[in-house]
Design a protein around this motif. Sequence first.
Motif, PDB file in Angstrom:
ATOM      1  N   TYR A  33      14.623   7.723 -38.525  1.00  0.00           N
ATOM      2  CA  TYR A  33      15.558   6.601 -38.697  1.00  0.00           C
ATOM      3  C   TYR A  33      15.908   6.468 -40.180  1.00  0.00           C
ATOM      4  N   THR A  34      17.182   6.216 -40.454  1.00  0.00           N
ATOM      5  CA  THR A  34      17.641   6.040 -41.840  1.00  0.00           C
ATOM      6  C   THR A  34      17.901   4.560 -42.092  1.00  0.00           C
ATOM      7  N   PRO A  35      17.032   3.890 -42.808  1.00  0.00           N
ATOM      8  CA  PRO A  35      17.212   2.449 -43.053  1.00  0.00           C
ATOM      9  C   PRO A  35      18.164   2.204 -44.222  1.00  0.00           C
ATOM     10  N   CYS A  36      18.440   0.932 -44.464  1.00  0.00           N
ATOM     11  CA  CYS A  36      19.261   0.571 -45.628  1.00  0.00           C
ATOM     12  C   CYS A  36      18.489   0.821 -46.915  1.00  0.00           C
ATOM     13  N   VAL A  37      17.236   0.359 -46.932  1.00  0.00           N
ATOM     14  CA  VAL A  37      16.343   0.583 -48.069  1.00  0.00           C
ATOM     15  C   VAL A  37      15.084   1.237 -47.528  1.00  0.00           C
ATOM     16  N   ALA A  38      14.778   2.392 -48.013  1.00  0.00           N
ATOM     17  CA  ALA A  38      13.625   3.122 -47.510  1.00  0.00           C
ATOM     18  C   ALA A  38      12.337   2.419 -47.894  1.00  0.00           C
ATOM     19  N   ASN A  39      11.380   2.417 -46.944  1.00  0.00           N
ATOM     20  CA  ASN A  39      10.032   1.888 -47.160  1.00  0.00           C
ATOM     21  C   ASN A  39      10.021   0.380 -47.434  1.00  0.00           C
TER      22      ASN A  39
ATOM     23  N   TYR B  46      14.105   2.966 -52.149  1.00  0.00           N
ATOM     24  CA  TYR B  46      15.422   3.281 -52.690  1.00  0.00           C
ATOM     25  C   TYR B  46      16.480   2.992 -51.633  1.00  0.00           C
ATOM     26  N   ILE B  47      17.749   2.787 -52.110  1.00  0.00           N
ATOM     27  CA  ILE B  47      18.870   2.517 -51.219  1.00  0.00           C
ATOM     28  C   ILE B  47      19.420   3.851 -50.696  1.00  0.00           C
ATOM     29  N   THR B  48      19.734   3.865 -49.419  1.00  0.00           N
ATOM     30  CA  THR B  48      20.347   5.054 -48.823  1.00  0.00           C
ATOM     31  C   THR B  48      21.866   4.914 -48.830  1.00  0.00           C
ATOM     32  N   GLU B  49      22.552   6.019 -48.576  1.00  0.00           N
ATOM     33  CA  GLU B  49      24.015   6.006 -48.637  1.00  0.00           C
ATOM     34  C   GLU B  49      24.656   5.405 -47.398  1.00  0.00           C
ATOM     35  N   LYS B  50      23.872   5.136 -46.349  1.00  0.00           N
ATOM     36  CA  LYS B  50      24.412   4.585 -45.101  1.00  0.00           C
ATOM     37  C   LYS B  50      24.313   3.058 -45.064  1.00  0.00           C
ATOM     38  N   CYS B  51      24.334   2.407 -46.238  1.00  0.00           N
ATOM     39  CA  CYS B  51      24.199   0.948 -46.292  1.00  0.00           C
ATOM     40  C   CYS B  51      25.198   0.386 -47.292  1.00  0.00           C
ATOM     41  N   PRO B  52      26.473   0.218 -46.919  1.00  0.00           N
ATOM     42  CA  PRO B  52      27.470  -0.304 -47.864  1.00  0.00           C
ATOM     43  C   PRO B  52      27.162  -1.740 -48.305  1.00  0.00           C
ATOM     44  N   GLU B  53      26.645  -2.551 -47.383  1.00  0.00           N
ATOM     45  CA  GLU B  53      26.307  -3.930 -47.779  1.00  0.00           C
ATOM     46  C   GLU B  53      25.193  -3.954 -48.820  1.00  0.00           C
ATOM     47  N   GLY B  54      24.275  -2.990 -48.732  1.00  0.00           N
ATOM     48  CA  GLY B  54      23.213  -2.909 -49.735  1.00  0.00           C
ATOM     49  C   GLY B  54      23.758  -2.502 -51.103  1.00  0.00           C
TER      50      GLY B  54
END
Length: 334
Positions: A108-114, A138-146
């Motif tokens: 699963y790819t979260p907005c912020v890992a861990n 860290y922030i992932t690229e699949k979270c524009p709101e983040g």
Amino acid sequence: MAALRRKFGEDYQVVNTNRATTFTAPVKKKRQRFVEKNGRCNVQHGNLGGETSRYLSDLFTTLVDLKWRWNLLIFILTYTIAWLVMASMWWIIAYIRGDLNHGHDSSYTPCVANVYNFPSAFLFFIETEATIGYGYRYITEKCPEGIILFLFQSLLGSIVDAFLIGCMFIKMSQPKKRAETLMFSQDAVISQRDGKLCLMFRVGNLRNSHMVSAQIRCKLIKSRQTPEGEFLPLDQCELDVGFGTGADQLFLVSPLTICHEINPKSPFFDLSQRSLMNEQFEIVVILEGIVETTALPPSIPHNPSSATAVGESRELNRLKAGGRISREAGSNTG
């Protein structure tokens, strides 16, 4: 000497400069001062109505003028509240996206890992805000709101840092403590100098660093009534200490004697020795200049005892007539 007798009454005994007569002021009931001995103005504003909102319009100056304990409290509360609010926003994003339920799912790819809960969201905010960047969260690229929240967090953090740290820096750099090394004579004397009756006191600088463009002023604060019947409480009158001749511009590398000539223009001209001790007034001495080491302009007011003369922060209860100011700052000789 005839001038001395005329000012202090017929019962005044003329003395030479080697033997002075000391007049001790009668014991008076302690009263509040307009300016305290440490230079703080003892004034409280009342009946402001809705004008108190003007303090908030100049919030930066209001914070600088607050006492240190209130500054530190506001400093701590502002950062604590900002951190908790921003950490809550990161936790809300993780909660809405369902990242909290997939904390240990590697597929699963979260907005912020861990980020599994609120403490982990708070740690992520602190790591990014303080630019620590441990690399675990860290922030992932699949979270524009983040990404948008991260930009807002960076801008808000810069504004809060500039405002609060700037306020603390300005407050720490204020040269108020510079007055502790500027000494005034304990007593003032009224004596003759160059054939003229003068009120004199002495000022000295204890530090090796100079006061650039030092200037001294004296204010007589006394209530009076005008010929029209108007009562003026705390009326301010300027005491001439050499404004016309440039003697008020001091080169303060060694202790200097400041003189106020008691001439027909002086407010002390019509006072005798007895009336001088019974009058209710204050003399405020203001020493202004630029500190050489910091280039900051301190304004150092000193208030003497009322109905006496000029001094530093100690109580002045003696007025010496016919004496001289000694070469030691803070001392007088008869």
